[in-house]
Structure formats: C-alpha cells, structure tokens
Enzyme design. Sequence first.
Site: not given
Length: 337
Positions: A72, A138
């Site tokens: 990430d 997301d």
Amino acid sequence: MQFGLWFEPEMVNPDSQLVREHPDWILSRDADPALWRHQLVLDLTRPEAWEHVLEQMDAVITRTGVDAIKWDHNRDLHAAVSRATGRASVHAQVEAVYSLMDELHRRHPALEIESCASGGARVDLGVLEHTQRVWASDTNDPIERQAIQRWTGLLLPPELVGAHIGPERAHTTHRSASLGFRMATALFGHAGIEWDLAECTDAELDALRAWSALYRELRPLLHAGTTVRADLPGEANLLHGVVAPDAAHAVFAWVQLATGPDAAAMRIPIPGLDPASRYLIRERDELTSADPHQVLSPAWLDGPLSASGAMLCEAGLPLPVMNPGSALLLEFIREPA
C-alpha cells in the site's frame, strides 16, 4: 489457504526509532515536513534507506512464510526532494520502489504482490511489470464497482484486478446491496472475500460456497478469454462478459444500475460470439436471478434457449427490465455442429 500481510513500506511514523536515528532519510525538501495520515515518506533513492526496508521486509517474509503482500501507498509525495541530492525525486523514488519489489521477488520467487495506493492510485502498466495484480479501489459498493471495473478494464484484463465481496453495507458509501449482486460483481475479476465470515448467517455462507464453486468452474474462461462489452445507450444498464478465444464458451452479466426508461424486455445484441455457430443459452442462477421491475421477464429464461450466433449478434437477445442493483448471469455454450 495461503498467508498474506499488508505492508506500507514507503511510509514511516514520525514518532519512530528510524526517524529519530535517520532524519535525513525523509523524502522532503523541508526541515519540518508536512504530515499526511500521520505519516512521512522514506527516501528510497538513498541506498541505505532502500537496504533497510528490504532487509526488514525480507526478514518478516522469511520468518513467517508470507505468500502474498498487499503493498500500500496511502499518501502523496509532497515536496518530494531528496535531501541527499537536492533534486526532485518522484521518478527516482518510483524506480527505487520497483527495484525493491524485484529484489524481493528474486529472494522469494513464489511471492505475490498486489499494488494498492489509497485504492487504485497505482493501477498502471509500469507497476504491473513488478506485481501480480492491482487493487482498483477501496470501495466494495457493487454499484460503484461496476463502473470502476468497467473503466479499469480498458487498460487491464480482469484477472489482474482484485474484486472482492464485502458486507451488505459498503463501508465507503454506506449503501446496502443484495448478496447476489455483490457476488455477481466480484465474479469478473481476481475474486476474493473482504468480509468477516464470523458475522455471516448459514444462508450467506452457503451462498458464498456456491459463488466460490462457480468462480472456480468458470475461472479458466474468466482468466483466459476476451473481455467484451455491449455499447448501450444511457447508464442504467451494462452488458459485459468474457468470450473464449475460439468463441465456444462465454459468460455475460446483464446489470441494472438504475431505473431506466424501458417498460419491456430489451433485445440486446450479444458481442463477441461466432455468427456461424449455434449456442445453448442458460441462466446461471447459483448466485442471483432476474429481479423483474414491474414487468414480466422474457419467457426463454424459464428454460435453456438454443439460438444462432448470427441472431444473437445481430438481432439480439431479449433481456429483462430489472430492479436497480441487480444482475443476471448468462452462459453461452456452442452446440455441436
């Protein structure tokens, strides 16, 4: 099952031993760099910082037997000037990240890396030379996911794009969606489940088992065929699917995103099929079935239909008007000559 860990190796907390010992490793032109998400960025163009991160990650992967990494990157590179060179370092920083991924792959050849950056901020062909898949967004809201996967699919094949089933209420939009619609949406990608299964009812677990079995059955097609999409007017409906290279097998999703102007079944051309072949068409109702909106569904949905590829490609197939937030899965199998 295999074991994965979520890493954010380019970021560091300012209240950390690393920053106290190596303040010059921070990527910023400012002596007091701005925080974002309580984070600073490590200057991986510095060999000593690059080596430190590599050894820390390698140690964790070796010790725990990690099979997969979610890599990430949750903040932008503000004032990204290396203190070592005094030069702008965004390009060099990204190249350093790529080389770090490559070295981890060299040391751990079976390791899989998923690129993630606040969702889909690193979905590009550059990072795909160094990773095995990307995380497109997301949001697991299937209404939004249909659009996200549609446009991401202009660049990337679905088998490289993570698509997960989330809980009924999406954490990003707080919108609720049926389990069937969530499963049908996640089917067309590198599928997974992002949901606390301990919270599921027995019926939901049974549905997820059926979804998993269908995905594994169709995966050779979904991950090796040609992605096709119908060019439809308006935004209320989507028709997308995957067709085998020889056009002998195909699976499509007919998706209703919003209420449209149509008051009867629409005849929609099916792209990608072989006009010279004949197909057996059936609804795959393991996950979901047509949810009609005020009007009856086409009669052929009551049983398998045989039709020529030319008719399906040119005249089209009657597809139902459904309630928003629903999907219909259709399978096309070439009949013997």
